[in-house]
Each structure stands twice: as C-alpha cells, then as structure tokens.
Scaffold this motif. Structure first.
Motif, PDB file in Angstrom:
ATOM      1  N   UNK A 105       0.850  -1.195   0.000  1.00  0.00           N
ATOM      2  CA  UNK A 105       0.000   0.000   0.000  1.00  0.00           C
ATOM      3  C   UNK A 105       0.884   1.242   0.000  1.00  0.00           C
ATOM      4  N   UNK A 106       0.462   2.313  -0.614  1.00  0.00           N
ATOM      5  CA  UNK A 106       1.282   3.502  -0.663  1.00  0.00           C
ATOM      6  C   UNK A 106       1.134   4.285   0.619  1.00  0.00           C
ATOM      7  N   UNK A 107       1.317   5.585   0.561  1.00  0.00           N
ATOM      8  CA  UNK A 107       1.391   6.386   1.763  1.00  0.00           C
ATOM      9  C   UNK A 107       0.119   6.373   2.572  1.00  0.00           C
ATOM     10  N   UNK A 108       0.245   6.796   3.819  1.00  0.00           N
ATOM     11  CA  UNK A 108      -0.901   6.774   4.730  1.00  0.00           C
ATOM     12  C   UNK A 108      -1.921   7.829   4.336  1.00  0.00           C
ATOM     13  N   UNK A 109      -3.131   7.620   4.780  1.00  0.00           N
ATOM     14  CA  UNK A 109      -4.172   8.593   4.468  1.00  0.00           C
ATOM     15  C   UNK A 109      -3.903   9.897   5.193  1.00  0.00           C
ATOM     16  N   UNK A 130      -2.521   6.808  -1.934  1.00  0.00           N
ATOM     17  CA  UNK A 130      -2.856   5.483  -1.427  1.00  0.00           C
ATOM     18  C   UNK A 130      -4.070   4.960  -2.156  1.00  0.00           C
ATOM     19  N   UNK A 131      -4.435   3.736  -1.845  1.00  0.00           N
ATOM     20  CA  UNK A 131      -5.558   3.110  -2.529  1.00  0.00           C
ATOM     21  C   UNK A 131      -6.894   3.496  -1.973  1.00  0.00           C
ATOM     22  N   UNK A 132      -6.945   4.291  -0.901  1.00  0.00           N
ATOM     23  CA  UNK A 132      -8.205   4.706  -0.340  1.00  0.00           C
ATOM     24  C   UNK A 132      -8.147   6.143   0.125  1.00  0.00           C
ATOM     25  N   UNK A 133      -9.313   6.732   0.324  1.00  0.00           N
ATOM     26  CA  UNK A 133      -9.413   8.137   0.652  1.00  0.00           C
ATOM     27  C   UNK A 133     -10.320   8.318   1.849  1.00  0.00           C
ATOM     28  N   UNK A 134      -9.957   9.255   2.724  1.00  0.00           N
ATOM     29  CA  UNK A 134     -10.770   9.542   3.900  1.00  0.00           C
ATOM     30  C   UNK A 134     -11.604  10.774   3.624  1.00  0.00           C
ATOM     31  N   UNK A 135     -12.904  10.643   3.798  1.00  0.00           N
ATOM     32  CA  UNK A 135     -13.801  11.788   3.673  1.00  0.00           C
ATOM     33  C   UNK A 135     -14.367  12.101   5.036  1.00  0.00           C
ATOM     34  N   UNK A 136     -14.633  13.383   5.281  1.00  0.00           N
ATOM     35  CA  UNK A 136     -15.230  13.789   6.555  1.00  0.00           C
ATOM     36  C   UNK A 136     -16.515  14.545   6.276  1.00  0.00           C
ATOM     37  N   UNK A 137     -17.598  14.111   6.900  1.00  0.00           N
ATOM     38  CA  UNK A 137     -18.875  14.783   6.750  1.00  0.00           C
ATOM     39  C   UNK A 137     -19.306  15.296   8.106  1.00  0.00           C
ATOM     40  N   UNK A 173      -8.799   4.127  -6.079  1.00  0.00           N
ATOM     41  CA  UNK A 173      -8.548   3.557  -7.402  1.00  0.00           C
ATOM     42  C   UNK A 173      -9.601   2.521  -7.745  1.00  0.00           C
ATOM     43  N   UNK A 174      -9.860   2.369  -9.025  1.00  0.00           N
ATOM     44  CA  UNK A 174     -10.779   1.337  -9.465  1.00  0.00           C
ATOM     45  C   UNK A 174     -10.192  -0.053  -9.218  1.00  0.00           C
ATOM     46  N   UNK A 175     -11.059  -0.984  -8.979  1.00  0.00           N
ATOM     47  CA  UNK A 175     -10.677  -2.380  -8.757  1.00  0.00           C
ATOM     48  C   UNK A 175      -9.751  -2.554  -7.553  1.00  0.00           C
ATOM     49  N   UNK A 176      -9.893  -1.657  -6.580  1.00  0.00           N
ATOM     50  CA  UNK A 176      -9.115  -1.806  -5.346  1.00  0.00           C
ATOM     51  C   UNK A 176      -9.609  -3.027  -4.584  1.00  0.00           C
ATOM     52  N   UNK A 177      -8.721  -3.672  -3.855  1.00  0.00           N
ATOM     53  CA  UNK A 177      -9.117  -4.830  -3.066  1.00  0.00           C
ATOM     54  C   UNK A 177      -9.886  -4.377  -1.828  1.00  0.00           C
ATOM     55  N   UNK A 178     -10.940  -5.114  -1.526  1.00  0.00           N
ATOM     56  CA  UNK A 178     -11.736  -4.793  -0.344  1.00  0.00           C
ATOM     57  C   UNK A 178     -10.891  -4.836   0.920  1.00  0.00           C
ATOM     58  N   UNK A 179     -10.007  -5.820   1.001  1.00  0.00           N
ATOM     59  CA  UNK A 179      -9.159  -5.960   2.189  1.00  0.00           C
ATOM     60  C   UNK A 179      -8.248  -4.753   2.373  1.00  0.00           C
ATOM     61  N   UNK A 180      -7.835  -4.135   1.253  1.00  0.00           N
ATOM     62  CA  UNK A 180      -6.975  -2.955   1.315  1.00  0.00           C
ATOM     63  C   UNK A 180      -7.724  -1.759   1.889  1.00  0.00           C
ATOM     64  N   UNK A 181      -8.945  -1.542   1.413  1.00  0.00           N
ATOM     65  CA  UNK A 181      -9.754  -0.420   1.907  1.00  0.00           C
ATOM     66  C   UNK A 181     -10.070  -0.607   3.389  1.00  0.00           C
ATOM     67  N   UNK A 182     -10.475  -1.804   3.757  1.00  0.00           N
ATOM     68  CA  UNK A 182     -10.824  -2.078   5.149  1.00  0.00           C
ATOM     69  C   UNK A 182      -9.590  -1.964   6.044  1.00  0.00           C
ATOM     70  N   UNK A 183      -8.450  -2.422   5.554  1.00  0.00           N
ATOM     71  CA  UNK A 183      -7.202  -2.300   6.313  1.00  0.00           C
ATOM     72  C   UNK A 183      -6.889  -0.843   6.612  1.00  0.00           C
ATOM     73  N   UNK A 184      -6.971   0.014   5.589  1.00  0.00           N
ATOM     74  CA  UNK A 184      -6.699   1.437   5.778  1.00  0.00           C
ATOM     75  C   UNK A 184      -7.678   2.063   6.769  1.00  0.00           C
TER      76      UNK A 184
END
Length: 368
Positions: free
Chosen positions: A1-5, A23-30, A229-240
């Motif tokens: 995985x690349x850099x931290x969120x 990184x493969x995932x993004x943090x949004x704040x609402x 990113x498209x086709x990201x692994x679910x485990x990667x998103x959940x890990x982050x």
C-alpha cells in the motif's frame, strides 16, 4: 500500500473534499448539518467501560421504540390472529382438529416444520395430560415455547464490542438484502448514542456501493474511507480504515463488504482475507460479523446463513424488510437452525427503523 491517508479534514464545504493521497483509499469527513441532542445518551470515548455503557444505552433506546417493532410485524401478526379464533371455543374433544389448524398457521408464517411439529406435539401432550385446560392457556404456553427457544438457543442479542478501540464490525450478505442500508442505519444509531464512527466502503465490487455509503456518511455525520482507485481490493480499503480508526481514536469501524452469492467461492474467500487483515491490526477483531438476511425470503435464507457462517463465522444476524412480509416466523427458524443470535431487525424504511432485537418483545409483537 502507498502512503498513509491524510489526517482528518477540516469543516466540510458544500461538496466532499478529497485529501491529496496516492494510497488506494481516501478519507472523507462529513459534518452533521444539525447538532443532535446527545445529552441523554452522551458517553465520552475515554471513559472506562465505554462499550458496556453503549450496549446499555442501545437497550434502553430499544425499549422506548417498542412500538416500531410492534408495527413492523403487523403482517405476521394479522396472519397469526386466526389463532385466537381457533382457541376461542376450544374444548378437549376438538383438540386434534384445532392443533392441525394451528400447525398450518405456524407453517404459513415460516416457523418451519421442525419447530412447528415440536411445538404442536408438546401442546398435544400437555393437553391430554391435563396440564392445559383452556384456550388462553394454550396460547400462553405457545408463546412461552417460542420465547424459551429464542433465549436458550441464542441468548446474547446485544453487540459484543470487546474492550479495545476501535471495535470493528463487518457487515456481510448477498446483493439486494439491504446490507449497505443496514450499515448506514446502524451507524446512525451508534452515532446518536455518542460513539465516534468510521465507515469503510469495502464493497469494491458494486460500482454504486461507495456512492451509497458516502450518502449515509453525510446523513449521519460520520467519516468514511473509500477506494481511490478502481478495482481496489476490499481488504486494502478495510485495512486502511481500521488503521485510521486506531490512529485517530475512533470507537467503532463499520466495514461494508461486497455482496455475493453464498455459492461464489472466490468472493467468499475475499471475506476471509478481510477478516484476517483486520485481526492483524486490532487484536481480537473483528468483534462482530453481522450477516444481513432478507426477511421476505423466509426459510430460503437458511442456506445462505449456513454457508456464510461456515466461511467467516457469523456472530449475529440482521433480518431486514420484515415489515413487508408475513413471514416473521423465520426469525425463530433461523435461530433454531443455526444457534446464531438475531441482533437487529429492519421493520421499516426510515433511518431509525433498524431495531435491536429483543426476544420477549418480538413474541408479544407477533402474537396479538
């Protein structure tokens, strides 16, 4: 995985802001548009026994919402109302006919043949032994039999969140069962009781799933981690998401997962990967793996539940769409067959219509 969120974003403008990240995932704040009055249910995240208090608050709120549970099972209750007619003029010589008709009523409500025969034969024995002497007693014993079954087979219906933060809850199930919607409603309920919630958009298989969960994040004022990113692994998103939850002191991380048929081996294996990656980040996690089942399918939900339980070890059930079904007996069937507790039931389309399950209130709701 690349850099931290990147760290939590400041105040939300009119549209969600994506932080710079490779990184493969993004943090949004609402941020919530209106401040909820939490004075009654406020629990500081730093207090000892936070999860114990949270569980107690959920139970207290469920008691105040018992009317929603009652109205949610109206179709099942209407079908079972014929039992009162059967028992109104019951006499001993009419026992076999009445019990045969009672058996048919229970089967139509999806109590299942195993439970139905067990209950009816037990009633027959008690009647002929002179232990039951009136129609009202038959109904009382019937209700007690169902309540005893629910409480003995799966007594622990409250969320088991452990003692470490963040607690991690994975939501699993087939497509169309109400999985993502149930997660959003659960986030709403937990947030209102004072918990700091992070959502993980782990359904990377369905294109609209992340968008749907982002809407729930905005509605509930929760933060969310989505695949960048498209086709990201679910485990990667959940890990982050779980790492972020641990670093920033979130109380609970709610993880959506890709909907799948229980017969799809490769997708079921993906769930195992998600479970493993979570356990490496937080010892003892995931604390709960909740399987969402569509209540309108009745007893057809049982093969799904067996397969998911065998693969990932389901700890609790969320039964949805029960307000639109007369098959409320399936609640009893699934508990009897699997010994897995029902933790929540969906009894309407509103954001507050995901109710913590209470066996006694359920029995009173389906039997008029």
């Amino acid at each position: 995985m690349a850099s931290t969120l990147s760290s939590r974003l400041p105040h939300l403008p009119s549209k969600p802001v994506f932080p710079p990240s490779n990184s493969g995932s993004t943090l949004l704040h609402f941020s919530s548009k209106t401040r909820l009055d939490q004075s009654r249910f406020r629990c500081s995240a730093g207090q000892t026994g936070f999860f114990t208090k949270l569980g107690r608050l959920l139970k207290e709120k469920a008691k105040s919402d018992v009317e929603k549970l009652f109205s949610g099972f109206s179709k099942t209750r209407d079908n079972l109302a014929v039992i009162d007619e059967l028992l109104l003029y019951w006499n001993l010589s009419d026992t076999d006919r009445v019990l045969d008709e009672l058996e048919e009523v229970l089967l139509v409500a999806d109590f299942g043949p195993k439970i139905t025969i067990k209950i009816v034969e037990s009633l027959r024995e008690d009647i002929y032994a002179g232990k039951i002497k009136s129609g009202s007693e038959i109904k009382s014993v019937l209700k007690k039999s169902i309540l005893d079954l629910l409480t003995s087979k799966a007594p622990k219906t409250d969320l088991r969140l452990g003692f470490r933060k963040p607690a991690v809850i994975m939501i699993v199930g087939v497509n169309g069962g109400g999985k993502t919607t149930s997660l959003g409603k659960l986030a709403n309920r937990l947030k209102r009781e004072g918990a700091k919630i992070l959502l993980a958009a782990g359904d990377t298989f369905r294109a609209a799933a992340s968008d749907q969960l982002e809407i729930w994040a905005e509605r509930t004022g929760c933060e969310i981690v989505v695949a960048e990113k498209e086709k990201a692994k679910a485990s990667s998103v959940i890990s982050q998401a779980v790492k972020r939850g641990k670093e920033e002191g979130f109380d609970i991380v709610l993880c959506d997962t890709s909907g799948r048929l229980h017969t799809n081996y490769s997708l079921m294996e993906e769930l195992v990967a998600c479970k493993k990656v979570v356990s490496k980040i937080v010892n003892g996690a995931p604390n709960e793996i909740l399987l969402v089942l569509d209540g309108t399918t009745g007893l057809n939900m049982l093969p799904q539940a067996r397969e998911f339980n065998e693969v990932v070890g389901v700890t609790g059930l969320i039964l949805t769409k029960l307000d639109g079904s007369a098959r409320g007996g399936c609640v009893v069937s699934v508990v009897d067959e699997l010994g897995i507790p029902v933790k929540f039931v969906g009894v309407g389309e509103g954001v507050d219509d995901l109710q913590p399950f209470n066996a006694e209130e359920f029995v009173n709701a389906i039997f008029p």
